[in-house]
Design an enzyme around this catalytic site. Structure first.
Site, short mmCIF file in Angstrom:
data_model
loop_
_atom_site.label_atom_id
_atom_site.label_comp_id
_atom_site.label_asym_id
_atom_site.label_seq_id
_atom_site.Cartn_x
_atom_site.Cartn_y
_atom_site.Cartn_z
NE ARG A 94 59.51 3.41 -16.99
CZ ARG A 94 59.97 4.26 -16.06
NH1 ARG A 94 59.15 5.08 -15.41
NH2 ARG A 94 61.27 4.33 -15.83
CD GLU B 157 56.56 8.17 -21.11
OE1 GLU B 157 55.55 8.05 -20.40
OE2 GLU B 157 57.67 8.49 -20.65
CG HIS C 22 57.93 10.08 -17.50
ND1 HIS C 22 58.10 8.89 -18.16
CD2 HIS C 22 58.47 9.89 -16.27
CE1 HIS C 22 58.71 8.02 -17.36
NE2 HIS C 22 58.95 8.61 -16.21
C1 8YV Z 1 63.06 9.57 -14.69
C2 8YV Z 1 61.51 7.66 -13.93
O1 8YV Z 1 62.83 10.89 -14.98
O2 8YV Z 1 63.20 7.05 -12.43
C3 8YV Z 1 62.32 6.67 -13.18
O3 8YV Z 1 62.06 5.47 -13.34
O4 8YV Z 1 60.57 7.32 -14.55
C4 8YV Z 1 61.86 9.11 -13.90
O5 8YV Z 1 62.11 9.48 -12.59
C5 8YV Z 1 63.40 8.85 -15.91
O6 8YV Z 1 63.55 7.48 -15.73
C6 8YV Z 1 64.66 9.44 -16.54
O7 8YV Z 1 65.39 8.49 -17.26
#
Ligand code: 8YV
Length: 329
Positions: free
Chosen positions: A241, A270, A288
């Site tokens: 993150r 983002e 992302h």
């Molecule tokens: C997702 C991500 O695309 O799983 C996670 O924590 O950051 C990504 O794989 C995203 O969270 C979609 O909501």
């Protein structure tokens, strides 16, 4: 008169065939196109919902659930769930779930690729070529950092961190990791990874990869001080993150040559990207997409749907969603 069916809100368009399972039990309110829901819109959508299927775009905390008297479950499509205020949900008896496991290998593949791209300056080299700067083969152009034989540092050794460690083995890397809890010896052996302190991880890594969950406690865990503790020849890769990294300090370190390169798939604001990072040539920037393969994204949605159905008390696992992140009351 028949009981009205519970209502669920699906915050983003996902996969119609997988979402269709929800129609067996629920009245489903769908969102036709990708939406950055305006403040208040999530609260309004949740006000008459019994359940919700959401993604990282959707922040759900005290304000959003204050008027959601019927809400019983929120299923996040994603393993990270920092978009949910789990304590606020739990206090109201709302079950939250996430999607661990199904994205591990795809995300580890991408993390490794991003680390390699930063170390070997792959996107920088492509821009250089496309800009017409390749005037003749140059012995001294675009020299990158070694991957084989180097030391990989992994901060956050959960499923994805372990997946990256397994990949590093094939490249003959030495793998160090730091985690709140040291892994059982058998797991360390399987990953050929050695636990070390955070300070030693920063100092000894040639390539540092961040794969830890984002919490209030680790906000800007990579700040100017942490960057100063790294080798100037090192690279930093973040697939977790954006809030883990002080982006201003990172841009400064990249520009001054204090750090060789970085690979970033996630950003604090983002989809906005700090212009100071955009100005750096030695950073690979991706939007992302670490879990972005069709089979993985489908598996994430399928698991989130299973979670929601079960958390709402329906289907074969009624009352026992496969991956809760809150205790079930
Ligand atoms: C997702 C991500 O695309 O799983 C996670 O924590 O950051 C990504 O794989 C995203 O969270 C979609 O909501």
């Amino acid at each position: 008169m028949a009981e009205p069916r519970p209502r669920v809100w699906v915050s983003q368009p996902l996969y119609a065939d997988l979402e269709a399972r929800l129609d067996e039990w629920f009245e489903v309110a769908r969102t036709p196109r990708v939406t950055d829901h305006a403040p208040g819109a999530i609260a309004a959508a949740l006000a008459d919902a019994d359940g919700a299927l959401v993604t990282l775009n959707d922040r759900i905390g005290e304000t959003e659930v204050a008027g959601a008297s019927r809400l019983r479950a929120v299923a996040n499509v994603g393993v990270g769930y920092d978009n949910l205020d789990v304590a606020a949900l739990a206090a109201r008896g709302i079950v939250a779930t996430n999607t661990p496991g199904v994205l591990t290998e795809t995300t580890a593949d991408f993390g490794f690729a991003l680390m390699m791209a930063a170390a070997r300056r792959i996107t920088e080299a492509e821009h250089w070529l496309r800009d017409g700067r390749w005037q003749g083969w140059g012995f001294h152009e675009l020299l990158g950092a070694e991957i084989h034989g180097s030391t990989l540092g992994i901060l956050g050794m959960g499923r994805i961190g372990q997946g990256i460690a397994r990949r590093a083995r094939g490249f003959g890397m030495r793998v160090l990791y730091h985690n709140r809890h040291r892994l059982p010896e058998a797991v360390e052996e399987a990953c050929a990874a050695t636990w070390t302190t955070r300070a030693a991880l920063l100092a000894d890594s040639d390539h540092l990869v961040l794969v830890l969950p984002y919490t209030a406690d680790n906000h800007h865990i990579i700040d100017a001080g942490a960057l100063a503790a790294m080798k100037p020849t090192a690279t930093l890769t973040n697939i977790a993150r954006g809030g883990l990294v002080d982006e201003g300090a990172l841009a400064e370190a990249l520009q001054s040559g204090r750090l060789a390169a970085a690979g970033l798939d996630v950003f604090e604001g983002e989809p906005a990207v700090d212009p100071r990072l955009l100005a750096c040539r030695n950073v690979v920037l991706t939007p992302h997409v670490a879990s972005a393969s069709l089979p993985t994204r489908r598996a994430m949605v399928a698991l989130a749907v299973d979670n929601l159905v079960a958390a709402m008390g329906f289907g074969p696992d009624a009352g026992h969603p496969p991956s809760p992140v809150t205790r079930i009351p």
